[in-house]
Design an enzyme around this catalytic site. Structure first.
Site, PDB file in Angstrom:
ATOM      1  N   CYS A 226      -3.433   0.038 -34.551  1.00  0.00           N
ATOM      2  CA  CYS A 226      -4.041   0.781 -33.412  1.00  0.00           C
ATOM      3  C   CYS A 226      -5.728   0.602 -33.459  1.00  0.00           C
ATOM      4  O   CYS A 226      -6.248   0.942 -34.632  1.00  0.00           O
ATOM      5  CB  CYS A 226      -3.824   2.285 -33.342  1.00  0.00           C
ATOM      6  SG  CYS A 226      -4.696   2.980 -31.981  1.00  0.00           S
TER       7      CYS A 226
ATOM      8  N   LYS B  80      -1.805 -19.200   5.617  1.00  0.00           N
ATOM      9  CA  LYS B  80      -2.379 -18.284   4.169  1.00  0.00           C
ATOM     10  C   LYS B  80      -2.936 -19.364   3.496  1.00  0.00           C
ATOM     11  O   LYS B  80      -2.403 -20.451   2.850  1.00  0.00           O
ATOM     12  CB  LYS B  80      -0.867 -17.980   3.944  1.00  0.00           C
ATOM     13  CG  LYS B  80      -0.286 -16.966   4.701  1.00  0.00           C
ATOM     14  CD  LYS B  80      -0.504 -15.516   4.131  1.00  0.00           C
ATOM     15  CE  LYS B  80      -0.020 -14.549   5.263  1.00  0.00           C
ATOM     16  NZ  LYS B  80       1.061 -13.744   4.868  1.00  0.00           N
TER      17      LYS B  80
ATOM     18  N   CYS C  75      -7.291   4.000 -34.026  1.00  0.00           N
ATOM     19  CA  CYS C  75      -7.149   4.873 -35.118  1.00  0.00           C
ATOM     20  C   CYS C  75      -6.422   4.368 -36.507  1.00  0.00           C
ATOM     21  O   CYS C  75      -6.202   4.942 -37.342  1.00  0.00           O
ATOM     22  CB  CYS C  75      -6.349   6.262 -34.758  1.00  0.00           C
ATOM     23  SG  CYS C  75      -4.483   5.948 -34.458  1.00  0.00           S
TER      24      CYS C  75
ATOM     25  N   CYS D 134      -4.760  10.470 -32.329  1.00  0.00           N
ATOM     26  CA  CYS D 134      -5.441   9.356 -31.849  1.00  0.00           C
ATOM     27  C   CYS D 134      -6.503   9.608 -30.606  1.00  0.00           C
ATOM     28  O   CYS D 134      -5.746  10.367 -29.735  1.00  0.00           O
ATOM     29  CB  CYS D 134      -4.333   8.029 -31.459  1.00  0.00           C
ATOM     30  SG  CYS D 134      -4.893   6.489 -31.006  1.00  0.00           S
TER      31      CYS D 134
ATOM     32  N   GLU E 129      -9.219 -17.229  14.213  1.00  0.00           N
ATOM     33  CA  GLU E 129      -9.606 -15.915  13.903  1.00  0.00           C
ATOM     34  C   GLU E 129      -9.403 -15.762  12.281  1.00  0.00           C
ATOM     35  O   GLU E 129      -8.201 -16.250  11.931  1.00  0.00           O
ATOM     36  CB  GLU E 129      -9.221 -14.721  14.501  1.00  0.00           C
ATOM     37  CG  GLU E 129      -9.240 -14.619  15.999  1.00  0.00           C
ATOM     38  CD  GLU E 129      -8.380 -13.970  16.821  1.00  0.00           C
ATOM     39  OE1 GLU E 129      -8.062 -12.668  16.272  1.00  0.00           O
ATOM     40  OE2 GLU E 129      -7.965 -14.311  17.645  1.00  0.00           O
TER      41      GLU E 129
ATOM     42  N   LYS F 237      -7.781 -13.842   9.357  1.00  0.00           N
ATOM     43  CA  LYS F 237      -6.591 -12.868   8.960  1.00  0.00           C
ATOM     44  C   LYS F 237      -7.253 -11.746   8.017  1.00  0.00           C
ATOM     45  O   LYS F 237      -7.146 -11.773   6.784  1.00  0.00           O
ATOM     46  CB  LYS F 237      -5.439 -13.644   8.411  1.00  0.00           C
ATOM     47  CG  LYS F 237      -4.307 -12.881   8.577  1.00  0.00           C
ATOM     48  CD  LYS F 237      -2.911 -13.560   8.284  1.00  0.00           C
ATOM     49  CE  LYS F 237      -1.539 -13.129   8.418  1.00  0.00           C
ATOM     50  NZ  LYS F 237      -1.396 -11.704   7.766  1.00  0.00           N
TER      51      LYS F 237
ATOM     52  N   TYR G   7      -8.440  -7.536  17.567  1.00  0.00           N
ATOM     53  CA  TYR G   7      -8.025  -8.835  17.881  1.00  0.00           C
ATOM     54  C   TYR G   7      -7.236  -9.026  19.083  1.00  0.00           C
ATOM     55  O   TYR G   7      -7.111 -10.364  19.417  1.00  0.00           O
ATOM     56  CB  TYR G   7      -7.549  -9.692  16.507  1.00  0.00           C
ATOM     57  CG  TYR G   7      -6.339  -8.973  16.030  1.00  0.00           C
ATOM     58  CD1 TYR G   7      -6.401  -8.305  14.595  1.00  0.00           C
ATOM     59  CD2 TYR G   7      -5.124  -8.906  16.686  1.00  0.00           C
ATOM     60  CE1 TYR G   7      -5.272  -7.454  14.345  1.00  0.00           C
ATOM     61  CE2 TYR G   7      -3.959  -8.232  15.999  1.00  0.00           C
ATOM     62  CZ  TYR G   7      -4.020  -7.597  14.830  1.00  0.00           C
ATOM     63  OH  TYR G   7      -2.961  -6.802  14.449  1.00  0.00           O
TER      64      TYR G   7
ATOM     65  N   CYS H  83       1.185   3.262 -30.318  1.00  0.00           N
ATOM     66  CA  CYS H  83       0.398   3.867 -31.401  1.00  0.00           C
ATOM     67  C   CYS H  83       1.263   5.344 -31.763  1.00  0.00           C
ATOM     68  O   CYS H  83       1.411   6.303 -30.825  1.00  0.00           O
ATOM     69  CB  CYS H  83      -0.830   3.963 -31.245  1.00  0.00           C
ATOM     70  SG  CYS H  83      -1.631   5.418 -32.370  1.00  0.00           S
TER      71      CYS H  83
ATOM     72  N   ASP I 231      -7.122  -8.463   6.026  1.00  0.00           N
ATOM     73  CA  ASP I 231      -6.095  -8.003   5.075  1.00  0.00           C
ATOM     74  C   ASP I 231      -6.022  -6.540   5.182  1.00  0.00           C
ATOM     75  O   ASP I 231      -6.827  -6.068   4.295  1.00  0.00           O
ATOM     76  CB  ASP I 231      -6.209  -8.507   3.479  1.00  0.00           C
ATOM     77  CG  ASP I 231      -4.952  -8.622   2.903  1.00  0.00           C
ATOM     78  OD1 ASP I 231      -3.825  -8.212   3.627  1.00  0.00           O
ATOM     79  OD2 ASP I 231      -4.905  -8.984   1.772  1.00  0.00           O
TER      80      ASP I 231
END
Ligand code: AMP
Ligand code: ZN
Length: 666
Positions: free
Chosen positions: A404, A310, A407, A428, A111, A113, A223, A422, A115
């Site tokens: 930045c 896995k 700005c 900003c 089957e 798996k 399951y 910054c 998640d």
């Protein structure tokens, strides 16, 4: 037909339509007609509350609120699975089993798996009576009200061969499309997106308001049927029965006549997994004969008869096009790789996180490099390696930004920090917008309806300067803004006005002082009692507070050293925002001073959270785990057995909520 018969017939019919729609993907009536029938049923039920049924199709929409989830001990323990990562592991596993069983070959089921979050559902007389999370495997939380809102969980089943009582296990998952839609909505509302479907699914199960759960597009894949009597001979037969009884059993399982067939299946799904509309992290292989399963039994952790295979994290190669820099609300800079779009795990990847300057230097990243990207636990994938064989002859190393991007202020980096900042907090734009977005977020001032785009627009139009000037906004200001209907303008203004009731500790969190998260804000509010006291606190006084270190103390001091921030606080004060603890939040007595409490279990007179507040109001301290320093364990029903034995071993008194109340009054 009597009312009772009408109600019962409608319920039966709607259960059937639900099954056809959500599980078989083969509806036979229109959504409109379905809704109409559901509305009729709801009307009848409301008019005749005597016929209430917790499993009625009308209960799917949720509404029940659970403050504390009951702890339930699983009748059959929910084990984890052993993991294998290659074919040899599987051959070794088969050899071990064959030796125990004295056979030469075995047949299996394979089957996918899924998640998500494990769940155990119990049905009695065909009705869902309980849904419990895996928890620690021995006991979990009862989340029945939440699980009932999931459309693919049958509330009632109708089949001749259903045992009187049985438990069925499955996985609650959030399909990718639903997950992406939820995140798109969050991003639009200026909220942080969820990390991944798995955490979101398990988090959803623990929401207190089942209506919220109902709004999430969760699914439940089953399951394993667990019964005391032996009803089936094979895992295959039990999967087929679950499907027949109306449970959602994804069709991708197979019966594998031998381990070679298992390996073929693994190879097939290693490639095909990205075409699924939900996430899987492998395949579960189970010995098909249940008699063999019984003989093989369990180790301390897992069944000997099952194995998870896995898959490796999916990775693809693509090209780095550019590095861009994002500015957060605190001014922190996050470098992000712009990639040539590539398909990975069912979604198109265009960006990857680069974390900070050290990470980029560590990779020795060059422009136009061919990089490997992998999906980890986060939404935004990671660059895990560079294929230097494919490096362009004249490419240059990525040099970290010096200014930045928003700005143009030179960036700064503190000696012991990885992140660049910054420093232009007042000018900003993303920092200004981010601070307002944080201020109004749900856990702060909880002002709904303003997205980041609207905030930015208002700032550009000079309607908004800082979060303090939110309190000057009128409906007339909002209505001319694009996309804002009159009704939502009204709601926003009302929500802003209502936020003056938000308690001080949340206001403190809302201010967005660096390193002052929810917990720290609570501690500071409790200790200092008002913004004025906090503003005057010295570094030593701040550091004297439990869990406040030099870094937080410095950040708090910096915040109150800024004339602009003081101005903002004055504006908030004028608007009537709570800048001190209400009497009821403050300490009420000192009867529990210097005592440390662990609170565990379910209580009758108070909720667990209320008890914790009470203890703190009387000067006591809450600690999360039992140690020799714990003064008392306050125990309700269903206190965990391990906590109980630990308290007994350490000789720590276990008291009831009544005994606690007596102590508080002393
Ligand atoms: P782990 O948590 O890695 O030990 O894996 C065990 C978990 O896998 C179980 O608790 C289930 O929640 C989950 N799982 C997902 N799909 C299946 C499946 N088809 N059969 C058994 N367990 C599964
Ligand atoms: Zn800037």
């Amino acid at each position: 037909m009597t009312i009772a018969e009408q109600i019962s017939a409608l319920r039966k019919e709607l259960h059937e339509h639900n099954k056809r729609y959500y599980m078989q993907d083969a509806p036979i009536i229109s959504d409109y007609l379905f809704d109409e029938k559901l509305a009729t049923l709801k009307r009848l039920e409301d008019a005749h509350p005597d016929f209430f049924d917790p499993n009625s199709p009308t209960q799917r929409v949720g509404g029940a609120v659970t403050k504390n989830f009951n702890t339930v001990v699983h009748e059959h323990r929910m084990y984890s699975l052993d993991n294998s990562y290659n074919k040899q592991d599987l051959l070794d596993w088969e050899a071990r089993m064959c030796k125990i069983l004295g056979v030469t070959t075995l047949e299996y089921t394979c089957e996918l798996k899924y998640d998500g979050a494990s769940i155990s559902l119990t049905y009695t007389n065909g009705k869902l009576v309980q849904a419990v999370t895996r928890g620690d495997g021995v006991q979990g939380d009862e989340v029945t009200n939440n699980v009932k809102t999931i459309n693919s969980v049958p509330l009632e089943i109708n089949a001749s061969d259903v045992p009187g009582t049985f438990t069925i296990r499955g996985e609650i998952i959030l399909p990718l499309a639903g997950f992406n839609a939820m995140n798109a909505a969050r991003i639009k509302a200026g909220e942080d997106p969820y990390m991944n479907p798995r955490n979101t699914a398990s988090g959803s199960l623990k929401l207190q308001d089942s209506r919220l759960v109902a709004s999430r597009p969760l699914d439940c894949f089953l399951y394993q049927i667990v019964t005391s009597q032996s009803v089936f001979k094979t895992q295959l037969a039990s999967l087929e029965a679950a499907d027949r009884w109306g449970f959602y059993v994804p069709k991708h399982y197979i019966h594998a006549a031998n381990i070679d067939a298992v390996i073929t299946y693994l190879n097939e799904w290693e490639d095909k997994r990205s075409s699924l509309p939900y996430e899987i992290d492998g395949v579960v292989i189970k010995v098909n004969q249940l008699a063999y399963q019984e003989e093989l039994g369990y180790t301390a952790k897992s069944p000997r008869w099952a194995m998870a295979y896995k898959f490796k994290a999916e990775a693809v190669e693509t090209q780095l096009e550019d590095v861009v820099y994002q500015v957060g609300r605190t001014g922190a800079i996050t470098p992000v790789a712009k990639l040539t779009p590539v398909l990975l795990g069912g979604t198109i990847v265009k960006r990857a996180s680069l974390h900070n300057a050290d990470f980029i230097a560590g990779l020795d990243l060059h422009y136009l490099d061919t990089v490997s990207v992998e999906k980890g636990g986060e939404i935004i994938p990671k660059i895990t390696a560079i294929n230097t064989n494919k490096r362009q002859p004249n490419s240059t190393a990525v040099r970290y930004a010096t200014h930045c991007p928003e700005c143009n202020t030179p960036l700064e980096r503190h000696v012991d920090e990885a992140q660049h900042y910054c420093p232009n907090t007042t000018g900003c734009m993303p920092q200004r917008v981010g601070r307002v977005a944080h201020f109004i977020s749900r856990k702060a001032m909880d002002i709904d309806g303003l997205g980041a785009e609207t905030i930015q627009l208002m700032m550009q139009k000079n309607l908004l300067h800082s979060y303090a000037s939110l309190y000057d906004i009128t409906e007339a200001d909002l209505i001319p803004l694009e996309r804002l209907a009159e009704k939502s303008a009204k709601n926003i203004v009302a929500a802003i006005a209502a936020s003056v009731e938000i308690p001080f500790y949340r206001v403190l969190f809302a201010l967005g002082i660096r390193f002052v998260g929810q917990t720290v804000a609570k501690k500071l509010a409790q200790h200092f009692g008002s913004i004025d006291a906090l503003a005057m606190a010295s570094a030593q006084e701040l550091e004297a507070v439990d869990e406040i270190g030099a870094r937080i103390a410095e950040s708090v001091r910096d915040f109150f050293a800024s004339a602009e921030n003081l101005q903002i606080i004055a504006q908030l004060r004028q608007a009537g925002v709570q800048l001190e603890q209400q009497a009821k939040e403050g300490p009420v007595s000192n009867s529990l001073a210097d005592l440390r409490f662990v609170v565990s279990g379910v209580f009758t007179a108070f909720s667990r959270d209320d008890l914790k507040v009470l203890i703190e109001q009387h000067g006591g301290k809450i600690v999360s785990s039992i140690s020799s320093k714990t003064s008392y364990v306050v125990a309700g029903d269903n206190m965990g057995p391990s906590k109980k034995s630990k308290a007994t071993t350490l000789g720590i008194p276990i008291i009831s909520e009544q005994e606690l109340v007596t102590m508080m009054k002393a």
